[in-house]
Write an enzyme that holds these catalytic residues in place. Structure first.
Site, mmCIF file in Angstrom:
data_model
loop_
_atom_site.group_PDB
_atom_site.id
_atom_site.type_symbol
_atom_site.label_atom_id
_atom_site.label_comp_id
_atom_site.label_asym_id
_atom_site.label_seq_id
_atom_site.Cartn_x
_atom_site.Cartn_y
_atom_site.Cartn_z
ATOM 1 N N PRO A 316 0.829 -1.209 0.000
ATOM 2 C CA PRO A 316 0.000 0.000 0.000
ATOM 3 C C PRO A 316 0.865 1.262 0.000
ATOM 4 O O PRO A 316 2.000 1.248 0.477
ATOM 5 C CB PRO A 316 -0.798 -0.119 1.302
ATOM 6 C CG PRO A 316 -0.723 -1.562 1.687
ATOM 7 C CD PRO A 316 0.594 -2.054 1.179
ATOM 8 N N GLY A 317 0.315 2.338 -0.506
ATOM 9 C CA GLY A 317 1.030 3.608 -0.519
ATOM 10 C C GLY A 317 1.290 4.086 -1.935
ATOM 11 O O GLY A 317 0.960 3.417 -2.919
ATOM 12 N N LYS A 336 11.680 -5.053 -1.179
ATOM 13 C CA LYS A 336 11.963 -3.876 -1.997
ATOM 14 C C LYS A 336 12.993 -4.232 -3.069
ATOM 15 O O LYS A 336 14.079 -4.717 -2.755
ATOM 16 C CB LYS A 336 12.486 -2.733 -1.112
ATOM 17 C CG LYS A 336 11.542 -2.384 0.039
ATOM 18 C CD LYS A 336 12.134 -1.360 0.994
ATOM 19 C CE LYS A 336 12.192 0.014 0.408
ATOM 20 N NZ LYS A 336 12.570 1.041 1.417
ATOM 21 N N ASP A 371 16.197 -0.636 9.629
ATOM 22 C CA ASP A 371 17.246 -1.549 9.197
ATOM 23 C C ASP A 371 16.705 -2.452 8.089
ATOM 24 O O ASP A 371 15.494 -2.661 7.972
ATOM 25 C CB ASP A 371 17.715 -2.390 10.385
ATOM 26 C CG ASP A 371 19.081 -3.009 10.152
ATOM 27 O OD1 ASP A 371 19.706 -2.703 9.113
ATOM 28 O OD2 ASP A 371 19.539 -3.796 11.003
#
Length: 583
Positions: A316-317, A336, A371
């Site tokens: 989301p985002g 990511k 992190d």
């Protein structure tokens, strides 16, 4: 290959790990001296050095193995026998769990992260879960209030290995008792006792006493951050006794503690009781064993995957211009991937982005940067990937994906703690929650800047909100050191028409930043603008940023607290100190 070579290789790997962990303990053991001498720059350098030790020693072992095998390739059966010999060395080995991770790292370095199967690697441990070994001495010491809490705390503080004098030990003891009385009640306090870890936990400019407070209702954390004055005198800054407070202290956005622990597994087990919300990976990460934490993190991911029928989806985002981010709906982490091509306004390379992530790994994160764990050749089952995400992967990162039929292999990705994007959070909250979030955001910017970190892109979408309501930065592609930035005031317009022009009337060079411009995108929302102007208007002034740069260049290292200012004893009980005698 000659017979017996498998055992020699297994022994060489284990000896290499012994050498690495010996250096790890050596660097860690210097934490007390660095604290006592207030050598804060040495603290930062030691943190970086300790992080680099692991990869350095993996490289040394790989070179040894290439010499032993004379550079010849080894077949699968040979490697399986090496692992069998290595496994036989572990039942009597005290740090077996980290030794398994070290073996994995050596294998991955030798074979370029290919053929990562349970037969070849310690995907899961070969040893019984939470295996204990006889330890040479107890991890902690018990203290009982047989003669009251004042002598109990006096014994605890007097037993510490620190060689500096106390500013006012009696005052600090009264502060601690006042806090415990407020928290537990005067009647319950005599029925409580404390267990204190033998070793102090060092981080930044504090030495943390970590203990367990046993009460009639259960066990609570007992944390005392010990600081030193500029004159070299010790004082206790606060007392923390809730699991939420302890969780923040040991949080994923903070630098790793330095605590002397020959047997990390035993320390992790001891910490579980006061950090019940932390996973095994998070506990190892907090005490500086980040490579084994990566192993445990991957195991936690596999266990979740085995019990879930969820599909991977885009996170989301607002979609990023540099990173493609996806997740599992119920999993507390995100994945990511650096995109093959960036948006035109992002003039940087993938190598630059990776360097930024490494900078964050090595830098003091001051509780404000998440992190990450870095993975190569990460395998996903196509059946568990939502079709929309699969299409996005093929569109944005085709060069980083290998199709194996039923699976895909992602060449490189990061795993990071999942948070609620701040822009989404701000849309959902009102009143005090909104105010707290804006205060947290500004504090995050200030603390990052004081630690010589400029986020670059300060939009709300690049920050997340943790389960404890803390605001943490997580988009690192434009990050840089504060000392590399040229903070400028916008020159006055020459003519009224200048302010209406599409191009600025003043020159702009690489590295120039105009803090006045922050107001345009941070205060555009009428609910947020007044709050920001009230609490953080100085962030819009170039002289504020230049003053911070001056302090950094002069070598000043700011204090970083893992708790609110209002929790400090000097704020809560300042009046007590006026009548306290030094001891």
């Amino acid at each position: 290959m000659p017979r017996g070579l498998e055992l020699l290789i297994a022994q060489t790997i284990l000896q290499g790990f012994d050498a690495q962990y010996g250096r790890f303990l050596e660097v860690t053991s210097g934490a007390q001296q660095r604290f006592e001498q207030a050598d804060w720059h040495a603290v930062q350098q030691a943190m970086k050095s300790r992080i680099h030790l692991y990869d350095h020693h993996v490289g040394l072992v790989v070179e040894q193995l290439r010499c032993i095998t004379d550079g010849k390739s080894t077949d699968a059966d040979f490697l399986l026998r090496v692992k069998e010999h290595y496994t036989r060395l572990l039942p009597d080995y005290p740090r077996f769990e980290i030794a398994e991770s070290f073996f994995n790292s050596v294998y991955c370095r030798l074979f370029d992260h290919r053929s990562l199967t349970p037969e070849r690697l310690f995907i899961f441990s070969s040893q019984p879960e939470r295996r204990f070994r006889t330890i040479p001495r107890p991890l902690a010491k018990d203290f009982f209030p047989d003669h009251g809490w004042e002598p109990l705390l006096m014994r605890i503080l007097s037993d510490l290995p620190l060689r500096l004098p106390w500013q006012n030990k009696s005052r600090d003891i009264r502060y601690i008792i006042a806090h415990l009385t407020e928290t537990l009640g005067e009647d319950a306090l005599p029925r409580c006792h404390v267990q204190v870890a033998n070793e102090l936990f060092y981080r930044n400019k504090a030495a943390w006493l970590v203990g367990k407070l046993t009460t009639p209702d259960g066990t609570l954390p007992f944390l005392l951050p010990i600081h030193r004055t500029d004159e070299g005198e010790l004082f206790v800054d606060t007392c923390l006794t809730t699991t939420a407070e302890a969780s923040i202290v040991f949080g994923f956005a903070r630098s790793y503690f330095m605590v002397y622990a020959p047997l990390l597994a035993a320390l992790v087990e001891w910490l579980r009781e006061i950090l019940p919300g932390k996973t095994t990976a998070e506990l190892y990460m907090a005490i500086g064993c980040q490579k084994h934490a990566k192993t445990e993190s991957y195991r936690e991911y596999l266990c979740y995957l085995a019990e879930s029928d969820e599909k991977f989806i885009e996170a989301p985002g607002i979609r990023g211009m540099v990173m493609l981010v996806f997740t599992l709906p119920g999993f507390d982490r995100v994945f990511k991937i650096i995109k093959d091509k960036f948006a035109p306004q992002k003039e940087m390379s993938a190598a630059h982005v990776r360097a930024c992530y490494q900078l964050v790994k090595e830098h003091d994160r001051v509780g404000r940067m998440a992190d990450t764990q870095e993975f190569e050749n990460f395998v996903l089952d196509k059946r568990q990937i939502d079709p929309a995400l699969m299409a996005l992967l093929r569109q944005e990162v085709p060069e980083k994906i290998t199709d194996l039929g039923e699976h895909i292999v992602i060449r490189h990705l990061y795993i990071e703690r999942r948070m609620v994007p701040l822009n989404i959070w701000l849309e959902q909250v009102e009143g005090q929650q909104l105010r707290d979030a804006i205060e947290e955001y500004g504090n995050a910017i200030r603390q990052l800047a004081a630690a010589n970190i400029f986020p670059g892109d300060m939009l709300f979408k690049n920050f997340g909100v943790t389960r404890h309501g803390r605001v943490v930065f997580y988009d690192y592609d434009e990050i840089c050191y504060m000392t590399e930035v040229n903070f400028r005031d916008i020159p006055p317009a020459r003519y009224p028409e200048d302010e209406l022009a599409s191009e600025p009337w003043y020159s702009v060079s690489p590295g120039d930043v105009f803090p006045e411009e922050f107001r345009h995108w941070l205060c555009a929302d009428p609910r947020i603008g007044p709050l920001f102007e009230e609490m953080h208007a100085d962030l819009f002034r170039a002289d504020y940023w230049r003053a911070l740069q001056t302090r950094i260049k002069e070598g000043h290292v700011e204090d970083v607290y893992a708790y609110r200012r209002r929790q400090r004893f000097s704020v809560r009980y300042g009046a007590i100190s006026s009548t306290a005698n030094s001891s």
